[in-house]
Design a protein around this motif. Structure first.
Motif, PDB file in Angstrom:
ATOM      1  N   CYS A 123      53.967  28.571  24.215  1.00  0.00           N
ATOM      2  CA  CYS A 123      54.081  29.865  24.894  1.00  0.00           C
ATOM      3  C   CYS A 123      55.064  29.767  26.061  1.00  0.00           C
ATOM      4  CB  CYS A 123      52.717  30.327  25.400  1.00  0.00           C
ATOM      5  SG  CYS A 123      51.643  31.011  24.117  1.00  0.00           S
ATOM      6  N   THR A 137      52.808  36.102  27.480  1.00  0.00           N
ATOM      7  CA  THR A 137      52.633  35.528  26.148  1.00  0.00           C
ATOM      8  C   THR A 137      51.152  35.302  25.866  1.00  0.00           C
ATOM      9  OG1 THR A 137      52.774  33.213  26.891  1.00  0.00           O
ATOM     10  CG2 THR A 137      54.846  34.345  26.373  1.00  0.00           C
ATOM     11  N   THR A 139      48.412  32.901  23.093  1.00  0.00           N
ATOM     12  CA  THR A 139      48.237  31.963  21.989  1.00  0.00           C
ATOM     13  C   THR A 139      47.660  32.713  20.793  1.00  0.00           C
ATOM     14  OG1 THR A 139      45.986  31.353  22.657  1.00  0.00           O
ATOM     15  CG2 THR A 139      47.810  30.064  23.598  1.00  0.00           C
TER      16      THR A 139
END
Length: 501
Positions: A123, A137, A139
């Protein structure tokens, strides 16, 4: 307890017996690194002057790249039922640049676009490539709000309905490093996607496939698919050799390394022996372990045991043979998901492969019901901060090295007892998981497996010799070498092929 922890201190030092290979080699490596950095800086300046800002209209994509931009844009604006799109290409083909342009174009058109990657490290790399904060961002696991499910002595991941998935935060999700996406996660994404949600999977089929899948991730086989075949970035020896490795066929899983090569923007350093290669690693570790520069170098291996052995040697070199096993300021990596030792349900606080920095540490003890001799486990109590410093500090407990054997015996006994109970008996594995959740499994950050390195970037990469002795098909070895090479930004360090020379 957290406020009263006392940390142990041990002054780091270099062991006198671990000498530099030669002063001449050290000066040469320093000169090569400075040369490469100067070239990269010059190229960046020239590119900026030639193209203007990253979002400038003066950038001219190739016909192949333009086809990908147009195709993905048309797919996003279409009424097709397909929610997945694949965008692939080898290292150097311009995937990152085109991804950044596609993201900006979609945002300019009024779309909400999210960025996702398999790990927190990936990320960070994706955020840097797109010029955004890592906070923007997510995951893959956080997209779905997954949690661990413990069945017998195995761990799987299922939806955690106590947490809100992030999947609804954007209409379009650009998912990088999609070669790591497992089939089960792909199915979950499809099930959780809302009416308007779509995913653009970006990846390189030549990278390693998902660990338990053994084949190219189905995320890179979705339709429509757009592929970049031409390598556009020619930044020296690393990318040239990575391309050559990717193009090998049959039993020739990599190219031979017979001499040091200093390219225009990167280098391949070769060493006459494993001992010379090891000495170079220790020199890098001594130069960088106190510089708060975790991405300066990394040693990549195939086996976890080999990485652990290298980490032990490096730590002894930079900390001294008598240093405490855990020190304030030390950087570690989680080997597996880490649970809160104070939570009865084993609530996970860190996922696998998270980089942590010790804020406080002290010796401790834990008297557990599994202590057959009535004596407590010796352990270390740590306050840690995850990479990025965007999360709250967490309390962890790790077993002291002197009691690792005692813990292993207890775990084996609890596992055997659970297996002997009637299948499906409720609570049969409670004792096993209660003990396992008490202790985090960590290792120093200097060496790791190639699988764990996916999605990361390091300036210097040392490739372990065990990559030439991987059981299984040669195609797996080719994937390993290619993945290891493409982790390096400036230089790769390998042991010279004596037979080829």
């Amino acid at each position: 307890m957290r406020k009263t922890l006392k940390h142990a201190q041990s002054k780091g030092r270099v062991c006198k017996r671990a000498k530099a290979s030669t002063n001449k080699e050290r000066r040469q490596h320093a000169s090569d690194a400075a040369h490469i950095e100067a070239i990269q800086l010059q190229r960046l300046t020239e590119a900026t002057q030639a193209q203007g800002p990253a979002d400038s209209n003066e950038f001219h994509p190739t016909p192949e790249q333009q086809d990908a931009i147009d195709g993905i844009s048309a797919w996003v604006n279409s009424t097709t039922d397909s929610i997945f799109c694949t965008f692939t290409g080898p290292a150097g083909s311009g995937k990152s640049t085109i991804t950044r342009l596609i993201r900006r174009a979609l945002i300019a058109a009024g779309r909400t676009v999210g960025l996702a990657a398999p790990t927190h490290k990936a990320c960070g790399v994706l955020a840097q490539a797109c010029g955004v904060s890592k906070r923007e961002t997510a995951t893959f696991a956080s997209l779905l709000a997954l949690r661990e499910k413990k069945t017998r002595d195995q761990i799987t991941f299922v939806r955690d309905y106590r947490r809100k998935p992030r999947i609804d935060e954007a209409e379009i999700w650009i998912c990088d490093e999609a070669s790591m996406l497992e089939p089960e996660l792909l199915e979950m994404l499809e099930q959780e996607a809302d009416f308007w949600t779509r995913f653009i999977f970006v990846g390189d089929p030549a990278q390693l496939p998902p660990v338990d899948h053994g084949k190219v991730s189905p995320a890179l086989k979705c339709s429509p698919a757009f592929h970049l075949s031409k390598v556009m970035r020619h930044d020296g020896a690393v990318l040239d050799n990575a391309t050559a490795i990717r193009e090998t066929t049959g039993r020739n899983y990599r190219v031979p390394f017979t001499a040091t090569v200093i390219g225009d923007g990167s280098a391949i350093h070769t060493y006459d022996s494993k001992r010379a290669w090891q000495k170079a690693i220790l020199e890098f570790a001594a130069d960088h372990h106190d510089a708060n520069d975790p991405d300066a170098f990394r040693v990549l291996t195939f086996r976890r045991e080999e990485a652990a052995k290298i980490n032990t040697a490096i730590r002894r070199h930079v900390r001294g043979p008598n240093a405490d096993p855990y020190l304030k300021g030390e950087r570690l990596i989680t080997i597996e998901a880490v649970s809160d030792p104070n939570d009865q349900n084993g609530l996970p606080i860190y996922g696998s492969s998270r980089e942590l920095v010790i804020q406080e540490c002290s010796k401790g003890e834990l008297l557990h019901s599994s202590c057959a001799d009535g004596k407590p486990y010796r352990c270390w109590q740590l306050i840690t901060l995850a990479d990025g410093h965007e999360e709250a500090p967490q309390y962890l407990r790790v077993i002291d090295p002197t009691h690792e054997g005692k813990l292993a015996v207890a775990m084996s006994m609890l596992r055997r007892e659970a297996l002997e109970k009637p299948k499906g008996e409720q609570g049969a594995w409670d004792g096993f998981w209660d003990l396992k959740n008490q202790f985090a499994v960590l290792q120093p950050h200097w060496a790791m497996t190639v699988h764990k390195s996916q999605g990361s970037q390091f300036r210097h990469v040392f490739i372990g010799p065990d990559l030439d002795h991987v059981p299984g098909p040669k195609n797996l070895t080719r994937h390993l070498w290619y993945t290891a090479f493409t982790r390096a930004q400036q230089a790769v360090h390998v042991i010279r092929d004596q037979e080829a020379s």
